[in-house]
Design a protein around this motif. Structure first.
Motif, PDB file in Angstrom:
ATOM      1  N   GLY A  86     -51.820  46.883 -27.796  1.00  0.00           N
ATOM      2  CA  GLY A  86     -51.190  45.611 -27.478  1.00  0.00           C
ATOM      3  C   GLY A  86     -52.076  44.404 -27.684  1.00  0.00           C
ATOM      4  N   GLU A  87     -53.301  44.611 -28.167  1.00  0.00           N
ATOM      5  CA  GLU A  87     -54.251  43.510 -28.332  1.00  0.00           C
ATOM      6  C   GLU A  87     -54.509  43.154 -29.793  1.00  0.00           C
ATOM      7  OE1 GLU A  87     -55.462  41.798 -25.935  1.00  0.00           O
ATOM      8  OE2 GLU A  87     -55.053  43.011 -24.161  1.00  0.00           O
ATOM      9  N   GLY A  88     -53.880  43.863 -30.723  1.00  0.00           N
ATOM     10  CA  GLY A  88     -54.219  43.682 -32.132  1.00  0.00           C
ATOM     11  C   GLY A  88     -53.300  42.747 -32.879  1.00  0.00           C
ATOM     12  N   GLY A  89     -53.738  42.363 -34.071  1.00  0.00           N
ATOM     13  CA  GLY A  89     -52.947  41.481 -34.916  1.00  0.00           C
ATOM     14  C   GLY A  89     -53.581  41.345 -36.275  1.00  0.00           C
ATOM     15  N   PRO A  90     -53.068  40.439 -37.106  1.00  0.00           N
ATOM     16  CA  PRO A  90     -53.531  40.316 -38.491  1.00  0.00           C
ATOM     17  C   PRO A  90     -54.776  39.448 -38.670  1.00  0.00           C
ATOM     18  CG  PRO A  90     -51.695  38.836 -38.125  1.00  0.00           C
ATOM     19  CD  PRO A  90     -51.894  39.584 -36.838  1.00  0.00           C
ATOM     20  N   GLY A  91     -55.292  38.885 -37.568  1.00  0.00           N
ATOM     21  CA  GLY A  91     -56.472  38.034 -37.689  1.00  0.00           C
ATOM     22  C   GLY A  91     -56.151  36.558 -37.759  1.00  0.00           C
ATOM     23  N   TYR A  92     -54.893  36.200 -37.598  1.00  0.00           N
ATOM     24  CA  TYR A  92     -54.472  34.802 -37.558  1.00  0.00           C
ATOM     25  C   TYR A  92     -53.232  34.726 -36.681  1.00  0.00           C
ATOM     26  CZ  TYR A  92     -50.952  36.437 -40.891  1.00  0.00           C
ATOM     27  OH  TYR A  92     -49.938  37.141 -41.491  1.00  0.00           O
ATOM     28  N   SER A  93     -52.810  33.525 -36.353  1.00  0.00           N
ATOM     29  CA  SER A  93     -51.590  33.362 -35.575  1.00  0.00           C
ATOM     30  C   SER A  93     -50.676  32.362 -36.268  1.00  0.00           C
ATOM     31  CB  SER A  93     -51.901  32.888 -34.149  1.00  0.00           C
ATOM     32  OG  SER A  93     -52.570  31.649 -34.162  1.00  0.00           O
ATOM     33  N   ILE A  94     -49.398  32.476 -35.965  1.00  0.00           N
ATOM     34  CA  ILE A  94     -48.406  31.562 -36.534  1.00  0.00           C
ATOM     35  C   ILE A  94     -47.763  30.777 -35.392  1.00  0.00           C
ATOM     36  CG2 ILE A  94     -47.949  33.009 -38.546  1.00  0.00           C
ATOM     37  CD1 ILE A  94     -45.397  33.970 -37.130  1.00  0.00           C
ATOM     38  N   ARG A  95     -47.104  29.707 -35.738  1.00  0.00           N
ATOM     39  CA  ARG A  95     -46.452  28.888 -34.732  1.00  0.00           C
ATOM     40  C   ARG A  95     -45.091  29.472 -34.351  1.00  0.00           C
ATOM     41  NH1 ARG A  95     -50.259  28.424 -37.498  1.00  0.00           N
ATOM     42  NH2 ARG A  95     -49.192  27.454 -39.254  1.00  0.00           N
ATOM     43  N   CYS A  96     -44.708  29.235 -33.116  1.00  0.00           N
ATOM     44  CA  CYS A  96     -43.402  29.696 -32.639  1.00  0.00           C
ATOM     45  C   CYS A  96     -42.285  28.896 -33.316  1.00  0.00           C
ATOM     46  CB  CYS A  96     -43.295  29.523 -31.128  1.00  0.00           C
ATOM     47  SG  CYS A  96     -44.468  30.515 -30.179  1.00  0.00           S
ATOM     48  N   GLU A  97     -41.194  29.567 -33.619  1.00  0.00           N
ATOM     49  CA  GLU A  97     -39.994  28.925 -34.168  1.00  0.00           C
ATOM     50  C   GLU A  97     -38.811  29.297 -33.281  1.00  0.00           C
ATOM     51  OE1 GLU A  97     -40.019  28.576 -38.870  1.00  0.00           O
ATOM     52  OE2 GLU A  97     -40.409  30.647 -38.259  1.00  0.00           O
ATOM     53  N   MET A  98     -38.691  28.665 -32.140  1.00  0.00           N
ATOM     54  CA  MET A  98     -37.625  29.017 -31.214  1.00  0.00           C
ATOM     55  C   MET A  98     -36.259  28.754 -31.846  1.00  0.00           C
ATOM     56  SD  MET A  98     -39.493  30.219 -29.075  1.00  0.00           S
ATOM     57  CE  MET A  98     -41.089  30.127 -28.288  1.00  0.00           C
ATOM     58  N   THR A  99     -35.396  29.729 -31.750  1.00  0.00           N
ATOM     59  CA  THR A  99     -34.071  29.635 -32.348  1.00  0.00           C
ATOM     60  C   THR A  99     -33.005  29.644 -31.257  1.00  0.00           C
ATOM     61  OG1 THR A  99     -33.730  32.027 -32.551  1.00  0.00           O
ATOM     62  CG2 THR A  99     -34.929  30.931 -34.341  1.00  0.00           C
ATOM     63  N   ARG A 100     -31.777  29.429 -31.666  1.00  0.00           N
ATOM     64  CA  ARG A 100     -30.653  29.471 -30.723  1.00  0.00           C
ATOM     65  C   ARG A 100     -30.114  30.891 -30.562  1.00  0.00           C
ATOM     66  NH1 ARG A 100     -28.372  24.225 -30.341  1.00  0.00           N
ATOM     67  NH2 ARG A 100     -27.090  25.135 -28.690  1.00  0.00           N
ATOM     68  N   ARG A 101     -30.724  31.849 -31.246  1.00  0.00           N
ATOM     69  CA  ARG A 101     -30.253  33.234 -31.155  1.00  0.00           C
ATOM     70  C   ARG A 101     -30.571  33.791 -29.764  1.00  0.00           C
ATOM     71  NH1 ARG A 101     -28.985  37.303 -34.511  1.00  0.00           N
ATOM     72  NH2 ARG A 101     -29.444  36.047 -36.362  1.00  0.00           N
ATOM     73  N   PRO A 102     -29.570  34.298 -29.040  1.00  0.00           N
ATOM     74  CA  PRO A 102     -29.844  34.883 -27.724  1.00  0.00           C
ATOM     75  C   PRO A 102     -30.435  36.287 -27.859  1.00  0.00           C
ATOM     76  CG  PRO A 102     -27.521  35.085 -28.240  1.00  0.00           C
ATOM     77  CD  PRO A 102     -28.138  34.299 -29.372  1.00  0.00           C
ATOM     78  N   TYR A 103     -31.162  36.698 -26.851  1.00  0.00           N
ATOM     79  CA  TYR A 103     -31.695  38.061 -26.840  1.00  0.00           C
ATOM     80  C   TYR A 103     -30.607  39.013 -26.354  1.00  0.00           C
ATOM     81  CZ  TYR A 103     -36.427  37.099 -28.279  1.00  0.00           C
ATOM     82  OH  TYR A 103     -37.528  36.760 -29.032  1.00  0.00           O
ATOM     83  N   ALA A 104     -29.786  39.423 -27.293  1.00  0.00           N
ATOM     84  CA  ALA A 104     -28.738  40.407 -27.031  1.00  0.00           C
ATOM     85  C   ALA A 104     -29.290  41.794 -27.362  1.00  0.00           C
ATOM     86  CB  ALA A 104     -27.508  40.087 -27.882  1.00  0.00           C
ATOM     87  N   ARG A 105     -28.479  42.788 -27.246  1.00  0.00           N
ATOM     88  CA  ARG A 105     -28.893  44.133 -27.652  1.00  0.00           C
ATOM     89  C   ARG A 105     -29.158  44.127 -29.160  1.00  0.00           C
ATOM     90  NH1 ARG A 105     -28.914  49.651 -27.232  1.00  0.00           N
ATOM     91  NH2 ARG A 105     -27.510  50.841 -28.590  1.00  0.00           N
ATOM     92  N   GLY A 106     -30.349  44.584 -29.560  1.00  0.00           N
ATOM     93  CA  GLY A 106     -30.683  44.663 -30.974  1.00  0.00           C
ATOM     94  C   GLY A 106     -31.310  43.414 -31.555  1.00  0.00           C
ATOM     95  N   THR A 107     -31.623  42.424 -30.729  1.00  0.00           N
ATOM     96  CA  THR A 107     -32.338  41.250 -31.229  1.00  0.00           C
ATOM     97  C   THR A 107     -33.799  41.625 -31.497  1.00  0.00           C
ATOM     98  OG1 THR A 107     -30.887  39.749 -30.015  1.00  0.00           O
ATOM     99  CG2 THR A 107     -33.018  38.870 -30.695  1.00  0.00           C
ATOM    100  N   VAL A 108     -34.386  40.982 -32.509  1.00  0.00           N
ATOM    101  CA  VAL A 108     -35.782  41.226 -32.850  1.00  0.00           C
ATOM    102  C   VAL A 108     -36.578  39.963 -32.529  1.00  0.00           C
ATOM    103  CG1 VAL A 108     -37.368  42.090 -34.612  1.00  0.00           C
ATOM    104  CG2 VAL A 108     -34.923  42.608 -34.772  1.00  0.00           C
ATOM    105  N   GLY A 109     -37.666  40.115 -31.764  1.00  0.00           N
ATOM    106  CA  GLY A 109     -38.455  38.964 -31.348  1.00  0.00           C
ATOM    107  C   GLY A 109     -39.934  39.172 -31.594  1.00  0.00           C
ATOM    108  N   MET A 110     -40.678  38.066 -31.555  1.00  0.00           N
ATOM    109  CA  MET A 110     -42.125  38.101 -31.719  1.00  0.00           C
ATOM    110  C   MET A 110     -42.790  38.243 -30.356  1.00  0.00           C
ATOM    111  SD  MET A 110     -43.208  38.079 -34.809  1.00  0.00           S
ATOM    112  CE  MET A 110     -44.926  37.645 -34.616  1.00  0.00           C
ATOM    113  N   ALA A 111     -43.729  39.176 -30.265  1.00  0.00           N
ATOM    114  CA  ALA A 111     -44.518  39.324 -29.046  1.00  0.00           C
ATOM    115  C   ALA A 111     -45.565  38.216 -29.001  1.00  0.00           C
ATOM    116  CB  ALA A 111     -45.181  40.690 -29.012  1.00  0.00           C
ATOM    117  N   LEU A 112     -45.759  37.631 -27.830  1.00  0.00           N
ATOM    118  CA  LEU A 112     -46.686  36.508 -27.673  1.00  0.00           C
ATOM    119  C   LEU A 112     -47.557  36.719 -26.440  1.00  0.00           C
ATOM    120  CD1 LEU A 112     -44.137  33.552 -28.108  1.00  0.00           C
ATOM    121  CD2 LEU A 112     -45.630  34.484 -29.883  1.00  0.00           C
TER     122      LEU A 112
END
Length: 698
Positions: free
Chosen positions: A616-642
């Motif tokens: 849970g501590e790893g990544g690609p060596g850089y970070s990207i900015r959040c792009e909050m969308t209007r998509r709700p977290y329903a069943r089967g939504t895909v999100g970015m861990a932060l």
């Protein structure tokens, strides 16, 4: 820019004077095409820039509705409290699309990663309450209710409570969901005055299932001891997500007497319902009197039989066993765990595939680690997994679990040798155990790790030294703090250590961090300074330099197919988060995800993967900015861990069920369009063989 020689400069001035003396007709400046304006907004947004005030101007007065809406979305993602007036002005715009986007932006400001100043919360409450009372458009009004839930102030809760009635009315669903979000944000006490009968009315079977779901979400989040009867009643609802929420609520406020009802729910054919029932029974087992028969434990004993179904390739059945192990059982439940492990070992002999063998092995280690948590020492994990789980993974799992030991306080001396383990995830887990259960002989090796090459372990070591008040570690912590400007992921751990070891003397460095380009470093600095000074501190927005890494945008219609040994999962990326999707596309094309596991699976919540470390501590060596969308977290939504604002990298998650409290908090960048049954079957340790990039057919 280089200074011009004086003679040339004078010549330029002379020519300029001549030119100005010639009369010219008035020519209006060329109009910029809307597409160009939108591209500039995208650039400002990703650099967290206001464009010298131009972005605010566009958000408040752009003639094109689409431009104004896009500018408001950028302000929502930037989350600068200085733009509050610009956002609130949109609530009274003539066009409903602008009002709707302004309401969304207001909600995003309400749940900023850095808490809003009290005067801003007051102004936001007043503006949203007024706008909601006067808004004529139904969809905009729903967005306003959602924003009030994210704000969670007493004034917001009062309005939302009023909108619950009538249960069949147009606002009850949105209001109930928003109140549930408020309870998740501000605590159950925030909704304690919502009448129970008003909530119960939302659960009547004659109402739409969406209203029932919202009512169950609020009922579970409110954690009211007087709601047991209502929770029991809604177990018969028939909608899996409604039942799961009511089961969860019973686990929080029920008693061992509810074991009969929960046992019936464990037999539900929907895995997330049965897993939630098992977790609830595990919670209630902790309320049993020692030495007396415990109905929840008796009910859980029979679940060992599920091991056979996992061996048959029905991996989703393993979620019941996983949920119980993650929740843990009191010491008197040890025979339940032993029986489960015995059943897993028996089933392993007849497993139908290598994947089934792997599932049984990982479940065995998870349960073994839960047994070690009961006694506070590594024992069972030392012989778990049938040789199929990598040593580093089962050791780390065991060490993290024994860190949570709740018995007689004792030091974790057994963890000291693991501080020198070859695997960084084991060293990190040993630090977790020793920071919770310290021993004197751990101090010197912890100091040594602060200067080590693995940044994650160094940060964890610094955090442990701070927690243990090891003054001799201060020099090493200060040296690690020098790395924060170029390694921002260190900030949280180092800041905590500096506050613990230096106190007020850490203030100058933390104030320097308030100007760091990375939003999470600024957040950490502000929180640490608030702790040090006793006065709320909030950082200012800092514009990122133009050369900051930006992934290529994913074209509309892009898909990602995750190939696992349980089957394929196809994700359609959301065009409203083009850079987030583009980041995953770029990593997939590099083969980044090949061989990475799903390291975290929480039944009826999420399945999370994308971490090359596996802890849970790893990544690609850089970070990207959040792009909050209007998509709700329903069943089967895909999100970015932060781990904070703008900290996304490569870790992502699938939601098993609706999770409204995640809406607008974590970038939702896609949805599962095929293979949801595979998502339901994911277990810890499931390997991603490949991620293929494609395009959805028109």
């Amino acid at each position: 820019m280089a200074r011009l020689p004086a003679a040339v400069s004078a010549g330029v001035l002379l020519v300029s004077a001549c030119v100005r003396s010639v009369p010219t007709p008035d020519v209006p400046p060329p109009q910029e095409a809307p597409a160009q304006v939108l591209a500039r907004i995208q650039d400002w947004e990703d650099r967290r820039s206001l464009g010298g005030g131009e972005l605010v101007r566009l958000a408040t007065s752009a003639p094109q509705v689409a431009v104004r809406v896009r500018a408001l979305r950028a302000l929502a993602r930037i989350q600068d409290v200085a733009t509050l007036d610009a956002v609130l002005s949109g609530l009274t715009a003539p066009d409903k699309a602008v009002r709707d986007e302004a309401a969304f932006a207001a909600g995003e400001l309400a749940q900023s990663w850095e808490p809003l100043p009290e005067d801003a919360r007051t102004a936001l409450t007043q503006a949203l309450v007024h706008a909601e009372a006067t808004e004529a458009d139904g969809w905009v009004r729903i967005t306003l209710l959602e924003a009030l839930g994210k704000l969670a102030t007493p004034g917001a809760v009062e309005v939302l409570t009023a909108r619950l009635s009538p249960a069949s009315g147009p606002w009850s669903e949105a209001a109930a969901t928003a109140l549930g979000v408020a309870a998740r944000k501000a605590g159950a006490a925030a909704v304690a005055n919502v009448p129970l009968e008003t909530i119960r009315a939302l659960l009547k079977p004659r109402l739409r299932s969406e209203v029932n779901l919202a009512g169950a979400y609020l009922l579970a989040a409110s954690k009211r001891p007087d709601a047991v009867d209502a929770l029991q009643s809604c177990l018969a609802n028939g909608h899996p997500d409604v039942m799961a929420l009511c089961v969860k609520g019973l686990g929080d406020v029920g008693s061992p007497r509810d074991a009969v009802a929960l046992t019936l729910m464990m037999g539900d054919t929907t895995s997330r319902v049965s897993a939630e029932a098992a977790r609830a029974l595990a919670k209630l087992a902790a309320k049993c009197e020692a030495g007396s028969p415990c109905a929840p434990l008796i009910a859980l004993e029979g679940q060992a039989l599920l091991a056979k179904q996992v061996a048959e390739g029905k991996a989703a059945k393993g979620h019941v066993l996983l949920a119980v192990a993650q929740q843990g059982l009191p010491l008197q439940g040890r025979p339940v765990f032993s029986r489960m492990r015995g059943a897993l070992a028996d089933a392993d002999r007849a497993a139908v595939s290598e994947e089934a063998h792997a599932d049984l092995a990982w479940l065995d280690c998870r349960i073994a680690a839960a047994m070690d948590r009961q006694q506070g020492a590594l024992e069972q994990v030392l012989q778990c997994g049938y040789g199929r789980v990598p040593e580093a993974r089962w050791l780390a799992l065991g060490l993290h679990e024994v860190a949570q030991f709740k018995g007689q306080p004792t030091g974790a001396a057994f963890a000291v040798p693991y501080l020198d383990h070859v695997s960084p995830i084991v060293r990190g887990a040993a630090l977790d155990a020793l920071s919770e259960r310290p021993v004197p002989e751990a101090l010197a090796p912890i100091r040594a790790l602060i200067g080590g090459g693995d940044a994650v372990v160094a940060g964890l070591a610094a955090a442990a030294a701070g927690k243990l008040k090891d003054a001799e570690a201060l020099t090493a912590v200060q040296a690690l703090a020098d790395r924060v400007p170029k390694e921002p992921d260190l900030a949280e751990a180092v800041a905590g250590a500096l506050v613990a070891l230096q106190g007020k003397a850490a203030e100058p460095r933390l104030r320097e961090w308030l100007g760091h380009p990375h939003a999470n470093v600024r957040r950490v600095a502000a929180e640490s300074l608030t702790t040090l000074t006793g006065t709320p501190v909030r950082s200012a927005r800092v514009e990122l330099p133009p050369e900051t890494y930006r992934p290529p945008a994913a074209p509309s219609g892009t898909t990602l197919m995750l190939r696992t040994r349980k089957g394929d999962i196809t994700v359609l990326l959301d065009p409203d988060a083009p850079l987030t999707g583009g980041n995953l596309v770029a990593l997939a094309k590099q083969g980044y995800f090949r061989g990475i596991t799903f390291h975290r699976v929480v039944p009826d919540f999420v399945a999370q993967g994308g971490d090359p470390r596996g802890d849970g501590e790893g990544g690609p060596g850089y970070s990207i900015r959040c792009e909050m969308t209007r998509r709700p977290y329903a069943r089967g939504t895909v999100g970015m861990a932060l781990s904070g604002k703008d900290t996304g990298g490569s870790q992502f998650f699938f939601t098993h069920s609706p999770q409204p409290h995640l809406d607008g908090r974590y970038t939702a960048f896609g949805e599962v369009i095929q293979g949801m049954d595979v998502v339901d079957a994911l277990l810890e340790g499931t390997i991603i063989d490949e991620v293929a990039v494609g395009t959805r057919a028109p």
